[in-house]
Design a protein around this motif. Structure first.
Motif, PDB file in Angstrom:
ATOM      1  N   THR A  28      58.663  30.147  30.004  1.00 38.34           N
ATOM      2  CA  THR A  28      58.282  31.233  30.824  1.00 38.34           C
ATOM      3  C   THR A  28      58.387  30.800  31.997  1.00 38.34           C
ATOM      4  O   THR A  28      58.435  29.969  32.668  1.00 38.34           O
ATOM      5  N   ASN A  93      49.920  34.109  32.963  1.00 36.28           N
ATOM      6  CA  ASN A  93      51.020  34.350  33.177  1.00 36.28           C
ATOM      7  C   ASN A  93      51.429  35.229  34.317  1.00 36.28           C
ATOM      8  O   ASN A  93      51.143  36.585  34.076  1.00 36.28           O
ATOM      9  N   PRO A  95      53.837  36.717  36.310  1.00 34.71           N
ATOM     10  CA  PRO A  95      54.835  37.792  36.190  1.00 34.71           C
ATOM     11  C   PRO A  95      54.211  38.745  35.111  1.00 34.71           C
ATOM     12  O   PRO A  95      54.244  40.172  35.480  1.00 34.71           O
ATOM     13  N   GLU A  96      53.829  38.666  34.094  1.00 35.41           N
ATOM     14  CA  GLU A  96      53.274  39.595  33.016  1.00 35.41           C
ATOM     15  C   GLU A  96      51.847  40.148  33.485  1.00 35.41           C
ATOM     16  O   GLU A  96      51.985  41.382  33.435  1.00 35.41           O
ATOM     17  N   GLU A  97      51.124  39.488  34.054  1.00 31.45           N
ATOM     18  CA  GLU A  97      49.917  39.783  34.590  1.00 31.45           C
ATOM     19  C   GLU A  97      49.783  40.788  35.790  1.00 31.45           C
ATOM     20  O   GLU A  97      49.290  42.007  35.906  1.00 31.45           O
ATOM     21  N   GLY A  99      53.063  42.419  36.694  1.00 26.90           N
ATOM     22  CA  GLY A  99      54.216  43.258  36.458  1.00 26.90           C
ATOM     23  C   GLY A  99      55.275  42.876  37.462  1.00 26.90           C
ATOM     24  O   GLY A  99      55.943  43.968  38.100  1.00 26.90           O
ATOM     25  N   GLU A 101      58.959  41.876  37.618  1.00 24.07           N
ATOM     26  CA  GLU A 101      60.215  41.717  36.951  1.00 24.07           C
ATOM     27  C   GLU A 101      61.089  40.586  37.427  1.00 24.07           C
ATOM     28  O   GLU A 101      61.159  40.305  38.445  1.00 24.07           O
TER      29      GLU A 101
END
Length: 164
Positions: A28, A93, A95-97, A99, A101
């Motif tokens: 990741t 994480n 990028p996930e937390e 948003g 892209e």
């Protein structure tokens, strides 16, 4: 008049704000906010320098892979980009937390921030301790520009981001 370094840093704003992406062991992407970077050379090989805390997670990841991307985020993700400097990728994480892209890079195994005005794909050629930081000298392997996006700068030291 003599002032402490923090006041000097605020007086010398704006600073070139970037997001540095690095690859975690599980594949990741980690994203960190960074203003301590500069161009080091254009010829014969484009080269940049970044400075990271010697205790930081991104430092560890870059040392493991020898690669990173330097992305100049668009104003549309300025709030999310700023948050990347308030926590550690060891714990979440980003990028996930937040948003953020990501997209595949052309020459390195590290992903790029998709909404970037400009981005560099880099491979480390040398590192050097600089007090409580590590200086990474890196060759630029690929460059990207997306003129539809606008780059943000850190202002008031590193107090906020705005389009410059």
């Amino acid at each position: 008049m003599s002032v402490e370094i923090g006041k000097f840093q605020k007086a010398s704003s704006p600073n070139p704000f970037a997001l540095v992406t690095s690859r975690k062991e599980d594949g990741t992407t980690n994203v960190m906010a960074l203003s301590w970077w500069t161009h080091a050379a254009n010829k014969p090989v484009p080269t940049i320098v970044i400075f990271l805390s010697s205790r930081g997670y991104t430092n560890e990841l870059i040392r493991e892979t020898g690669e990173f991307c330097l992305c100049l985020p668009d104003e549309s993700i300025a709030k999310e980009a700023f948050k990347c400097g308030t926590c550690s990728g060891r714990d979440i994480n980003k990028p996930e937390e937040f948003g953020i892209e990501l997209q595949e890079a052309d020459t390195v195994s590290v992903k790029l921030v998709a909404k970037s005005h400009a981005a560099l794909e880099c491979k480390v050629v040398q590192e050097m301790p600089v007090q409580d930081h590590i200086m990474f000298l890196a060759e630029v392997k690929e460059t990207h520009i997306n003129p539809q996006y606008k780059h943000v700068s850190a202002v008031e030291g590193y107090g906020r981001l705005e389009v410059r």
